[in-house]
Design a protein around this motif. Structure first.
Motif, PDB file in Angstrom:
ATOM      1  N   ARG A 149       0.819  -1.207   0.000  1.00 22.40           N
ATOM      2  CA  ARG A 149       0.000   0.000   0.000  1.00 22.40           C
ATOM      3  C   ARG A 149       0.854   1.258   0.000  1.00 22.40           C
ATOM      4  O   ARG A 149       2.051   1.213   0.254  1.00 22.40           O
ATOM      5  N   TRP A 150       0.185   2.391  -0.277  1.00 22.98           N
ATOM      6  CA  TRP A 150       0.775   3.711  -0.117  1.00 22.98           C
ATOM      7  C   TRP A 150       0.339   4.278   1.230  1.00 22.98           C
ATOM      8  O   TRP A 150      -0.812   4.130   1.634  1.00 22.98           O
ATOM      9  N   TYR A 151       1.266   4.958   1.891  1.00 21.69           N
ATOM     10  CA  TYR A 151       0.975   5.609   3.166  1.00 21.69           C
ATOM     11  C   TYR A 151       1.451   7.058   3.103  1.00 21.69           C
ATOM     12  O   TYR A 151       2.400   7.390   2.394  1.00 21.69           O
ATOM     13  N   LEU A 152       0.788   7.897   3.889  1.00 19.68           N
ATOM     14  CA  LEU A 152       1.234   9.267   4.086  1.00 19.68           C
ATOM     15  C   LEU A 152       1.685   9.419   5.532  1.00 19.68           C
ATOM     16  O   LEU A 152       0.930   9.114   6.459  1.00 19.68           O
ATOM     17  N   LEU A 153       2.922   9.873   5.723  1.00 16.48           N
ATOM     18  CA  LEU A 153       3.397  10.219   7.052  1.00 16.48           C
ATOM     19  C   LEU A 153       3.232  11.721   7.223  1.00 16.48           C
ATOM     20  O   LEU A 153       3.717  12.509   6.402  1.00 16.48           O
ATOM     21  N   GLY A 154       2.528  12.114   8.260  1.00 14.98           N
ATOM     22  CA  GLY A 154       2.295  13.531   8.489  1.00 14.98           C
ATOM     23  C   GLY A 154       2.096  13.826   9.962  1.00 14.98           C
ATOM     24  O   GLY A 154       1.873  12.919  10.773  1.00 14.98           O
ATOM     25  N   TYR A 155       2.182  15.099  10.291  1.00 11.48           N
ATOM     26  CA  TYR A 155       1.962  15.521  11.670  1.00 11.48           C
ATOM     27  C   TYR A 155       0.496  15.863  11.828  1.00 11.48           C
ATOM     28  O   TYR A 155      -0.006  16.814  11.198  1.00 11.48           O
ATOM     29  N   ASP A 156      -0.219  15.088  12.639  1.00 13.24           N
ATOM     30  CA  ASP A 156      -1.647  15.277  12.834  1.00 13.24           C
ATOM     31  C   ASP A 156      -1.866  16.484  13.745  1.00 13.24           C
ATOM     32  O   ASP A 156      -1.499  16.467  14.921  1.00 13.24           O
ATOM     33  N   LEU A 157      -2.475  17.516  13.206  1.00  9.84           N
ATOM     34  CA  LEU A 157      -2.646  18.761  13.952  1.00  9.84           C
ATOM     35  C   LEU A 157      -3.670  18.631  15.071  1.00  9.84           C
ATOM     36  O   LEU A 157      -3.622  19.387  16.045  1.00  9.84           O
ATOM     37  N   ASP A 158      -4.600  17.693  14.958  1.00  9.13           N
ATOM     38  CA  ASP A 158      -5.604  17.512  16.002  1.00  9.13           C
ATOM     39  C   ASP A 158      -5.119  16.617  17.134  1.00  9.13           C
ATOM     40  O   ASP A 158      -5.674  16.650  18.226  1.00  9.13           O
ATOM     41  N   ARG A 159      -4.100  15.802  16.871  1.00 10.88           N
ATOM     42  CA  ARG A 159      -3.547  14.921  17.902  1.00 10.88           C
ATOM     43  C   ARG A 159      -2.179  15.369  18.378  1.00 10.88           C
ATOM     44  O   ARG A 159      -1.637  14.812  19.321  1.00 10.88           O
ATOM     45  N   ASP A 160      -1.638  16.386  17.701  1.00 11.24           N
ATOM     46  CA  ASP A 160      -0.339  16.926  18.075  1.00 11.24           C
ATOM     47  C   ASP A 160       0.708  15.824  18.139  1.00 11.24           C
ATOM     48  O   ASP A 160       1.492  15.718  19.089  1.00 11.24           O
ATOM     49  N   ASP A 161       0.730  14.986  17.084  1.00 10.65           N
ATOM     50  CA  ASP A 161       1.675  13.867  17.047  1.00 10.65           C
ATOM     51  C   ASP A 161       1.788  13.370  15.613  1.00 10.65           C
ATOM     52  O   ASP A 161       0.944  13.666  14.760  1.00 10.65           O
ATOM     53  N   TRP A 162       2.840  12.601  15.356  1.00  8.42           N
ATOM     54  CA  TRP A 162       3.038  12.009  14.034  1.00  8.42           C
ATOM     55  C   TRP A 162       2.085  10.845  13.843  1.00  8.42           C
ATOM     56  O   TRP A 162       1.848  10.055  14.753  1.00  8.42           O
TER      57      TRP A 162
END
Length: 376
Positions: free
Chosen positions: A212-225
Motif C-alpha cells: 500500500r501507499w501511506y502518508l506520514l504527516g503531523y496530525d494537527l488535532d492529535r499533536d503527534d506524528w
C-alpha cells in the motif's frame, strides 16, 4: 541578436526536432522528414550527419521500405519526450521507486535506479513539468514493492503538499489507525460523513510499502506524528497555508514499524540466529521489521492480535532464536512446547517388522500362506 547565433539556434532546434521524430516511429522517408521540418532533403541529410557526429546511430536505407531510422548504439543517448510521454515516464518511474529492496518478483535495487532517473529528469525538464517530477522524487520513500493501486491525482495532490510544505486535509474512516497511530485512532475533528472524520495534517512523506501507499504527516488535532493509508482517504485537498517543517522521524522506518507492530495490541522482539538478508527473504516487509545484528544474527520486530501467532511465525522460519521482549513470551514458549510434546506422545509407535523383535513370535506372519506350519 547576432544573425549567426540566430541561425545556430535555429539549426540546433531543428536537429533536436529531427531527433524527436526519429524516436517517434521506426522509419521516415527523406521527403517526409523534409516536409515535417520545413526544409529541403539536402538539409535533412546534413542534419542526420550532425546527429551521427553526436553519437546517434542514424541508419539510411534505399528503395522500398528504406528511409532514415534510429538504430541502437554503444552508449545510451538522451531521449526527447513530449509532455505526455514525460508524465507517463514519471508515473512508471515512481512505481519502480516503490520496488526498492524487494526480494522476489522485482529487481532488488531497482527503486534506487528509478529515483536517480527521476532526479535526472528533474534537471532537464521544462519548469511546467519539473515541479511534478520533484514532487514525486522528493516526497516518496519505500520499504517494499508491489502495492494496491490508488488514484494518481490523490498521490499528486499529497506529493505536491509534501513538496510545498502546505497543510493537507482528507476524510478518513473512524477507528482507523492509519498504520502507526495506534489502535482506535478515531480522530477528533468534525465529522464529515457516516464513519468518516476530517483530518488535518502537515504532510511529510509518501511511503510505498509492499502492498500500500501511506502518508506520514503531523496530525494537527492529535499533536503527534501519524501515518495514513492513502487508499482509505477521500476528499483529499491541499491548502495554501504553509507550515514550518518539524523534526521528523525516518519516514520509511516509522511507517514500516507501525504497519508491522505498533498497529497491533501485542508486539514482540526476537534475536534470530540468521543474517538479516536471509530473514528478510522469508518475511514480508509489512509483517516484520528486520534489523541486522552483525553478519549472522538479526533482530525481528513484529506484532499480532495474539502473541502465540508471532511466536509460531518466528519458529517456522527454521532458525534458532531468543526472545528479547516481552518477558511473558518465555512462559508461552514453555506452554506451547509442552502442548507439542503432548500431541506427539499420543501417537502409537509403529509396529516393528523385524521377526526377532516381534512381541508375539508364535503368530504366523502370513496365515494365508500354503507353506505355513503350526507352532510346535
Amino acid at each position: 541578436m547576432d544573425v549567426a547565433r540566430g541561425d545556430e539556434r535555429g539549426t540546433t532546434e531543428r536537429v533536436l526536432t529531427l531527433l524527436g521524430l526519429l524516436q517517434q516511429r521506426r522509419a521516415w522517408s527523406g521527403p517526409e522528414l523534409a516536409d515535417r521540418l520545413g526544409v529541403t532533403a539536402r538539409t535533412v541529410r546534413r542534419d542526420v550527419e550532425r546527429l551521427r557526429s553526436l553519437g546517434y546511430p542514424v541508419h539510411a536505407g534505399q528503395g522500398v521500405g528504406g528511409g532514415y531510422q534510429l538504430g541502437t548504439g554503444k552508449d545510451l543517448p538522451p531521449l526527447l519526450l513530449d509532455d505526455e510521454e514525460a508524465i507517463a515516464t514519471v508515473v512508471s518511474l515512481i512505481a519502480g521507486a516503490g520496488g526498492a529492496g524487494r526480494a522476489g518478483g522485482a529487481v532488488v535495487g531497482s527503486g534506487e535506479a528509478a529515483l536517480r532517473a527521476l532526479t535526472k529528469l528533474d534537471r532537464v525538464l521544462p519548469t511546467r513539468l519539473r515541479h511534478e517530477v520533484r514532487a514525486l522524487s522528493g516526497s516518496v520513500e519505500s520499504f517494499g514493492a508491489g502495492r494496491a493501486s490508488v488514484d494518481p491525482e490523490v498521490l499528486m495532490t499529497l506529493a505536491r503538499a509534501c513538496r510545498d510544505e502546505v497543510e493537507a486535509g482528507f476524510d478518513y474512516p473512524t477507528g482507523s489507525s492509519g498504520g502507526s497511530g495506534g489502535a482506535g485512532d478515531t480522530g477528533s475533528s468534525r465529522n464529515s460523513g457516516s464513519g468518516l472524520r476530517r483530518r488535518r495534517v502537515e504532510p511529510y512523506r509518501l511511503v510505498a510499502s509492499d502492498r500500500r501507499w501511506y502518508l506520514l504527516g503531523y496530525d494537527l488535532d492529535r499533536d503527534d506524528w501519524r501515518s495514513f493509508r492513502v487508499d482509505r482517504m477521500t476528499a483529499v485537498s491541499a491548502r495554501t497555508w504553509r507550515f514550518r517543517p518539524r523534526a521528523a522521524p525516518d519516514a520509511a522506518a516509522y511507517v514500516q514499524e507501525g504497519v508491522a507492530s505498533r498497529v497491533y495490541p501485542h508486539r514482540a522482539r526476537f534475536l534470530v540466529h540468521a543474517s538479516a538478508d536471509t530473514v528478510r527473504a522469508q518475511i514480508s516487509a509489512s509483517a516484520a521489521v528486520v534489523r541486522p545484528r552483525g553478519s549472522r544474527r538479526c533482530e525481528v520486530l513484529s506484532g499480532a492480535g495474539n502473541l502465540d501467532v508471532v511466536l509460531m511465525h518466528v519458529l517456522l522460519l527454521g532458525h534458532d532464536f531468543e526472545i528479547l521482549d516481552p518477558p511473558e513470551l518465555a512462559s508461552r514458549c514453555r506452554v506451547l512446547a509442552e502442548r507439542l510434546l503432548a500431541a506427539g506422545a499420543t501417537l502409537a509407535p509403529e509396529p516393528d517388522s523385524d521377526p526377532e523383535n516381534d512381541p508375539n513370535p508364535d503368530t504366523d506372519p502370513n496365515p494365508g500362506s500354503a507353506t505355513s506350519s503350526p507352532a510346535p
